[in-house]
Write a protein that holds these residues in place. Structure first.
Motif, PDB file in Angstrom:
ATOM      1  N   UNK A  71     -11.607  -2.075  14.704  1.00  0.00           N
ATOM      2  CA  UNK A  71     -12.383  -1.486  13.662  1.00  0.00           C
ATOM      3  C   UNK A  71     -11.852  -0.254  12.813  1.00  0.00           C
ATOM      4  N   UNK A  72     -11.586   0.923  13.785  1.00  0.00           N
ATOM      5  CA  UNK A  72     -10.994   1.859  13.116  1.00  0.00           C
ATOM      6  C   UNK A  72      -9.821   1.789  12.225  1.00  0.00           C
ATOM      7  N   UNK A  73      -8.753   1.153  12.912  1.00  0.00           N
ATOM      8  CA  UNK A  73      -7.597   0.504  12.460  1.00  0.00           C
ATOM      9  C   UNK A  73      -7.642  -0.224  10.987  1.00  0.00           C
ATOM     10  N   UNK A  74      -8.569  -1.180  11.112  1.00  0.00           N
ATOM     11  CA  UNK A  74      -8.770  -2.068   9.943  1.00  0.00           C
ATOM     12  C   UNK A  74      -9.272  -1.534   8.807  1.00  0.00           C
ATOM     13  N   UNK A  75     -10.448  -0.606   9.097  1.00  0.00           N
ATOM     14  CA  UNK A  75     -11.026   0.272   7.932  1.00  0.00           C
ATOM     15  C   UNK A  75     -10.068   1.376   7.431  1.00  0.00           C
ATOM     16  N   UNK A  76      -9.388   2.241   8.390  1.00  0.00           N
ATOM     17  CA  UNK A  76      -8.483   3.066   8.003  1.00  0.00           C
ATOM     18  C   UNK A  76      -7.561   2.565   6.815  1.00  0.00           C
ATOM     19  N   UNK A  77      -6.923   1.261   7.231  1.00  0.00           N
ATOM     20  CA  UNK A  77      -6.169   0.625   6.280  1.00  0.00           C
ATOM     21  C   UNK A  77      -6.578  -0.161   4.935  1.00  0.00           C
ATOM     22  N   UNK A  78      -8.050   0.010   4.917  1.00  0.00           N
ATOM     23  CA  UNK A  78      -8.775  -0.479   3.801  1.00  0.00           C
ATOM     24  C   UNK A  78      -9.048  -2.131   4.084  1.00  0.00           C
ATOM     25  N   UNK A  79      -9.029  -2.648   5.242  1.00  0.00           N
ATOM     26  CA  UNK A  79      -9.375  -4.040   5.585  1.00  0.00           C
ATOM     27  C   UNK A  79     -10.670  -4.175   5.645  1.00  0.00           C
ATOM     28  N   UNK A  80     -11.162  -5.606   5.597  1.00  0.00           N
ATOM     29  CA  UNK A  80     -12.280  -6.236   5.461  1.00  0.00           C
ATOM     30  C   UNK A  80     -12.903  -6.533   6.971  1.00  0.00           C
ATOM     31  N   UNK A  81     -14.127  -7.125   7.214  1.00  0.00           N
ATOM     32  CA  UNK A  81     -14.485  -7.748   8.280  1.00  0.00           C
ATOM     33  C   UNK A  81     -13.651  -9.010   8.397  1.00  0.00           C
ATOM     34  N   UNK A  82     -13.351  -9.534   7.627  1.00  0.00           N
ATOM     35  CA  UNK A  82     -12.388 -10.908   7.839  1.00  0.00           C
ATOM     36  C   UNK A  82     -11.130 -10.610   8.420  1.00  0.00           C
ATOM     37  N   UNK A  83     -10.380  -9.489   8.002  1.00  0.00           N
ATOM     38  CA  UNK A  83      -9.321  -8.934   8.785  1.00  0.00           C
ATOM     39  C   UNK A  83      -9.578  -8.751  10.142  1.00  0.00           C
ATOM     40  N   UNK A  84     -10.797  -7.902  10.538  1.00  0.00           N
ATOM     41  CA  UNK A  84     -11.035  -7.940  12.036  1.00  0.00           C
ATOM     42  C   UNK A  84     -11.294  -9.067  12.673  1.00  0.00           C
ATOM     43  N   UNK A  85     -11.960 -10.042  11.966  1.00  0.00           N
ATOM     44  CA  UNK A  85     -11.943 -11.524  12.600  1.00  0.00           C
ATOM     45  C   UNK A  85     -10.776 -12.262  12.957  1.00  0.00           C
ATOM     46  N   UNK A  86     -10.094 -12.136  11.658  1.00  0.00           N
ATOM     47  CA  UNK A  86      -8.742 -12.629  11.751  1.00  0.00           C
ATOM     48  C   UNK A  86      -7.732 -12.250  12.958  1.00  0.00           C
ATOM     49  N   UNK A  87      -7.698 -10.867  13.137  1.00  0.00           N
ATOM     50  CA  UNK A  87      -7.102 -10.277  14.069  1.00  0.00           C
ATOM     51  C   UNK A  87      -7.312 -10.660  15.334  1.00  0.00           C
ATOM     52  N   UNK A  88      -8.832 -10.992  15.427  1.00  0.00           N
ATOM     53  CA  UNK A  88      -9.446 -11.084  16.881  1.00  0.00           C
ATOM     54  C   UNK A  88      -8.801 -12.357  17.286  1.00  0.00           C
ATOM     55  N   UNK A  89      -9.141 -13.630  16.371  1.00  0.00           N
ATOM     56  CA  UNK A  89      -8.567 -14.851  16.513  1.00  0.00           C
ATOM     57  C   UNK A  89      -7.299 -14.955  16.674  1.00  0.00           C
ATOM     58  N   UNK A  90      -6.406 -14.238  15.994  1.00  0.00           N
ATOM     59  CA  UNK A  90      -5.094 -14.292  16.325  1.00  0.00           C
ATOM     60  C   UNK A  90      -4.671 -13.596  17.938  1.00  0.00           C
ATOM     61  N   UNK A  91      -5.315 -12.547  18.119  1.00  0.00           N
ATOM     62  CA  UNK A  91      -5.070 -12.053  19.279  1.00  0.00           C
ATOM     63  C   UNK A  91      -5.438 -12.772  20.524  1.00  0.00           C
ATOM     64  N   UNK A  92      -6.388 -13.823  20.586  1.00  0.00           N
ATOM     65  CA  UNK A  92      -6.857 -14.853  21.243  1.00  0.00           C
ATOM     66  C   UNK A  92      -5.996 -16.067  21.217  1.00  0.00           C
ATOM     67  N   UNK A  93      -5.651 -16.538  20.091  1.00  0.00           N
ATOM     68  CA  UNK A  93      -4.772 -17.711  20.123  1.00  0.00           C
ATOM     69  C   UNK A  93      -3.299 -17.475  20.194  1.00  0.00           C
ATOM     70  N   UNK A  94      -2.970 -16.172  19.995  1.00  0.00           N
ATOM     71  CA  UNK A  94      -1.482 -15.851  19.576  1.00  0.00           C
ATOM     72  C   UNK A  94      -0.564 -16.247  20.933  1.00  0.00           C
ATOM     73  N   UNK A  95      -0.983 -15.555  21.915  1.00  0.00           N
ATOM     74  CA  UNK A  95      -0.293 -15.706  23.139  1.00  0.00           C
ATOM     75  C   UNK A  95       0.039 -17.023  23.734  1.00  0.00           C
ATOM     76  N   UNK A  96      -0.967 -17.942  23.191  1.00  0.00           N
ATOM     77  CA  UNK A  96      -0.965 -19.358  23.646  1.00  0.00           C
ATOM     78  C   UNK A  96      -0.082 -20.135  22.551  1.00  0.00           C
ATOM     79  N   UNK A  97      -0.176 -19.783  21.537  1.00  0.00           N
ATOM     80  CA  UNK A  97       0.782 -20.475  20.389  1.00  0.00           C
ATOM     81  C   UNK A  97       2.143 -20.197  20.593  1.00  0.00           C
ATOM     82  N   UNK A  98       2.426 -18.739  20.767  1.00  0.00           N
ATOM     83  CA  UNK A  98       3.587 -18.327  20.739  1.00  0.00           C
ATOM     84  C   UNK A  98       3.754 -17.322  22.113  1.00  0.00           C
ATOM     85  N   UNK A  99       4.175 -17.796  23.191  1.00  0.00           N
ATOM     86  CA  UNK A  99       3.958 -17.128  24.162  1.00  0.00           C
ATOM     87  C   UNK A  99       4.789 -15.741  24.237  1.00  0.00           C
ATOM     88  N   UNK A 100       4.280 -14.800  24.816  1.00  0.00           N
ATOM     89  CA  UNK A 100       4.774 -13.529  24.994  1.00  0.00           C
ATOM     90  C   UNK A 100       4.654 -12.588  23.255  1.00  0.00           C
TER      91      UNK A 100
END
Length: 160
Positions: A71-100
């Motif tokens: 939350x701190x990083x997204x807000x500091x860079x001027x991001x929205x709640x959508x960016x927080x959700x997007x990064x969370x979804x990417x964090x969960x899905x990313x390792x399965x789509x592109x291992x490592x």
């Protein structure tokens, strides 16, 4: 049988660290499982009230570190709640789509795409927000490694 319990405890502790790389795994629950395995297999007597209070506070801090860091990083860079959700979804899905590499690419792409699609942010700003979320993830992961190591070290200190 005692050796089997100790191996099982070690395995769940290792899995708790793997959860830092594959966040879909509930790392905190694996830490708790190690403590519970010890308690049921041997005894809960060595878990003093101070031990329990310290471990509970550290468990809570692991959750707070995750949420607050992102939350701190997204807000500091001027991001929205959508960016927080997007990064969370990417964090969960990313390792399965592109291992490592997905562990870093997923949150970056999630934040960037969320900002571009939902918040209509410019590309340069969206990329900056994406980089901020990745740096926050790396920073919080380092803190969580030390916190988990402290928790496990304190556990072994208490029971051995």
């Amino acid at each position: 049988m005692e050796t089997v319990y100790w191996v099982l405890i070690a395995v769940v502790f290792v899995i708790s660290f793997l959860a830092l790389i594959y966040p879909i795994l509930p790392g905190v629950l694996f830490l708790a499982a190690g403590f519970l395995i010890y308690g049921f297999a041997f005894s809960f007597e060595k878990f003093s009230p101070l031990f329990i209070i310290i471990q509970v506070l550290l468990f809570i801090s692991l959750f707070v570190i995750d949420y607050a860091g992102n939350a701190y990083a997204v807000k500091k860079k001027g991001g929205s709640k959508a960016a927080m959700w997007g990064s969370t979804i990417g964090l969960i899905a990313g390792p399965f789509v592109i291992p490592v590499a997905g562990i870093l690419i997923g949150p970056f792409l999630g934040a960037v795409l969320a900002e571009l699609i939902f918040h209509k942010t410019g590309f340069k700003s969206a990329v900056s927000i994406g980089i901020g979320t990745v740096l926050a993830f790396v920073g919080t992961t380092i803190i969580k490694v030390f916190t988990q190591a402290l928790m496990i070290g304190y556990f072994y200190y208490q029971v051995l």
